[in-house]
Write an enzyme that holds these catalytic residues in place. Structure first.
Site, PDB file in Angstrom:
ATOM      1  CB  THR A  27      -0.910   0.007   1.255  1.00 43.71           C
ATOM      2  OG1 THR A  27      -1.697  -1.186   1.242  1.00 43.71           O
ATOM      3  CG2 THR A  27      -1.826   1.211   1.269  1.00 43.71           C
ATOM      4  CD  GLU A 147       5.722  13.659  10.203  1.00 41.92           C
ATOM      5  OE1 GLU A 147       6.565  14.515  10.479  1.00 41.92           O
ATOM      6  OE2 GLU A 147       4.741  13.397  10.932  1.00 41.92           O
ATOM      7  CB  VAL A 150       2.669   9.157  14.415  1.00 44.37           C
ATOM      8  CG1 VAL A 150       1.539   9.634  15.323  1.00 44.37           C
ATOM      9  CG2 VAL A 150       3.684   8.341  15.204  1.00 44.37           C
ATOM     10  N   GLY A 152      -0.497   8.937   9.547  1.00 44.60           N
ATOM     11  CA  GLY A 152      -0.462   8.983   8.075  1.00 44.60           C
ATOM     12  C   GLY A 152       0.054  10.284   7.502  1.00 44.60           C
ATOM     13  CB  ILE A 154      -1.333  14.445  10.399  1.00 45.92           C
ATOM     14  CG1 ILE A 154      -2.796  14.173  10.040  1.00 45.92           C
ATOM     15  CG2 ILE A 154      -1.209  15.701  11.257  1.00 45.92           C
ATOM     16  CD1 ILE A 154      -3.694  13.910  11.252  1.00 45.92           C
ATOM     17  N   GLY A 204      -6.945  -0.915   2.082  1.00 44.16           N
ATOM     18  CA  GLY A 204      -5.552  -0.988   2.552  1.00 44.16           C
ATOM     19  C   GLY A 204      -5.324  -0.251   3.856  1.00 44.16           C
ATOM     20  CD  GLU A 207      -0.845  -1.676  10.710  1.00 48.53           C
ATOM     21  OE1 GLU A 207       0.317  -2.083  10.576  1.00 48.53           O
ATOM     22  OE2 GLU A 207      -1.221  -0.588  10.247  1.00 48.53           O
ATOM     23  CE  LYS A 222      -0.621   4.541  13.424  1.00 45.58           C
ATOM     24  NZ  LYS A 222      -1.945   4.311  12.825  1.00 45.58           N
ATOM     25  N   GLY A 320      -3.907   5.043   4.097  1.00 44.85           N
ATOM     26  CA  GLY A 320      -4.156   5.154   2.660  1.00 44.85           C
ATOM     27  C   GLY A 320      -2.835   5.289   1.917  1.00 44.85           C
TER      28      GLY A 320
HETATM   29  N1  HSE Z   1      -3.651   0.390  10.241  1.00 46.74           N
HETATM   30  C1  HSE Z   1      -3.264   1.743  10.395  1.00 46.74           C
HETATM   31  C2  HSE Z   1      -4.488   2.576  10.723  1.00 46.74           C
HETATM   32  C3  HSE Z   1      -2.592   2.222   9.127  1.00 46.74           C
HETATM   33  O1  HSE Z   1      -5.585   2.067  10.532  1.00 46.74           O
HETATM   34  O2  HSE Z   1      -4.364   3.705  11.181  1.00 46.74           O
HETATM   35  C4  HSE Z   1      -1.931   3.555   9.246  1.00 46.74           C
HETATM   36  O3  HSE Z   1      -0.969   3.575  10.264  1.00 46.74           O
END
Ligand code: HSE
Length: 342
Positions: A27, A147, A150, A152, A154, A204, A207, A222, A320
């Site tokens: 992904t 980066e 934590v 995605g 942001i 996607g 995990e 995170k 994503g």
């Molecule tokens: N599985 C994680 C989530 C992916 O759903 O936030 C991004 O870290």
């Protein structure tokens, strides 16, 4: 810093190439490949503006499993043995996007020992190493950036490390897991748990082991990383109170909705009276006046309270492909910039 018009300046000199070895083409890996290729010209011009040099970033090798032939991966980049990247002296940056603890952690350690800079999105490995990865980076004098680990897209780590470098963070309250928020929102809006879970998987967001999301481990990792940034010390996993969403039923979510509330998996780091931080991840039914109430779907929100800035709220895509890829790309480009400024 050169004052150049990014759209008109022609960069003539021969490029100094920063070569990247990508570990994984799932992904996030495929997203990074797309963003770096789509924005090649923009990135080159920005690097020229920042460094005064013609620096290009190229992905030269991509590690995948022996039986894996991901669509979109050019055959000439495909390798199946990590040693081909590790022992390639032309590779400057290893980007670890395979996830999981090992071999990911070993690969990163080995890369740093070889003097290669490391970028990763792997919150599980970074948190579990409890500072060992950062210590190895210091010892080997290389850049280690994460980066994308934590929240995605942001840029929360940069905001804390740089924007708030002169401030004292006093609390963090956030939705740090996109997939569980997607599921909770989907069920609130009428989907079955199975449908919402399936969609999160298709997109996607989950995990490889979805229990990491559903049982709150991913949010805990995170939160632990944010704790490290704020206090300089990783909280032990055993010191973080953790409860996932697996015990919440569709009935609970619907009842909460009827009461005007919405369930969220809330991560908290809060300074107590002794100045120590306490940590928790657990589901909460929030009222509409709560800053996290309106964060829906795969979005994440982080509310930071600090001594001088007071309240800051960050919202963006927490998972994503292309969204998370922007954070990884930012780390790669900023390392390329720093290598040519220093
Ligand atoms: N599985 C994680 C989530 C992916 O759903 O936030 C991004 O870290």
């Amino acid at each position: 810093m050169k004052n150049l018009d990014l759209n008109k300046q022609e960069i003539q000199e021969l490029p100094q190439v920063i070569r990247v070895g990508l570990l994984g083409f799932g992904t996030i890996g495929s997203g990074v490949f797309t963003v770096l290729n789509n924005e090649r010209e923009l990135i080159t011009r920005r690097l020229y503006k920042a460094t005064g040099r013609h620096v290009e970033i190229q992905i030269t090798k991509v590690l995948v499993l022996p039986d894996e032939y991901p669509p979109g991966l050019p055959t000439e980049l495909r390798v199946t043995d990590y040693n081909e990247i590790l022992n390639d002296e032309s590779i400057d940056i290893v980007v670890e996007l395979i996830g999981g603890l090992n071999p990911a952690t070993n690969f990163m350690m080995q890369a740093m020992e070889k003097g290669k800079h490391v970028v990763t999105a792997n919150k599980y490995a970074v948190f579990t190493a409890q500072g060992a990865l950062e210590a190895k980076a210091d010892e080997t004098d290389i850049h280690l950036r994460y980066e994308a680990a934590v929240a995605g897209a942001i840029p929360i780590l940069r905001s804390i490390n740089e924007g708030l470098i002169g401030d004292q963070v006093e609390s963090v309250v956030g939705i740090l897991n996109g997939s569980t928020n997607y599921i909770l929102t989907g069920v609130k809006n009428g989907k079955t748990l199975e449908e919402a879970l399936d969609e999160a998987k298709q997109n996607g967001y989950l995990e490889a082991d979805p229990s990491a999301d559903l049982e709150g481990y991913d949010a805990m990792h995170k939160l632990g990383i944010l704790g490290y940034l704020i206090t300089g010390k990783y909280p032990a996993a055993s010191s973080i109170e953790r409860e996932g969403i697996e015990k919440i039923t569709a009935e609970d979510i619907k009842n909460a909705k009827q009461n005007g509330q919405a369930y969220k998996l809330v991560a908290r780091a809060t300074k107590n009276a002794d100045g120590e931080f306490t940590y928790s991840v657990k589901p909460e039914a929030l009222n509409p006046d709560h800053p996290l109430y309106h964060t829906e779907g795969v979005l994440n929100t982080i509310l930071i309270t600090s001594k001088y800035a007071k309240e800051l709220v960050f919202t963006g895509y927490g998972a994503g492909s292309l969204e998370t890829a922007t954070a990884v790309t930012g780390d790669i480009v900023s390392i390329a910039r720093d290598l040519h400024i220093c």
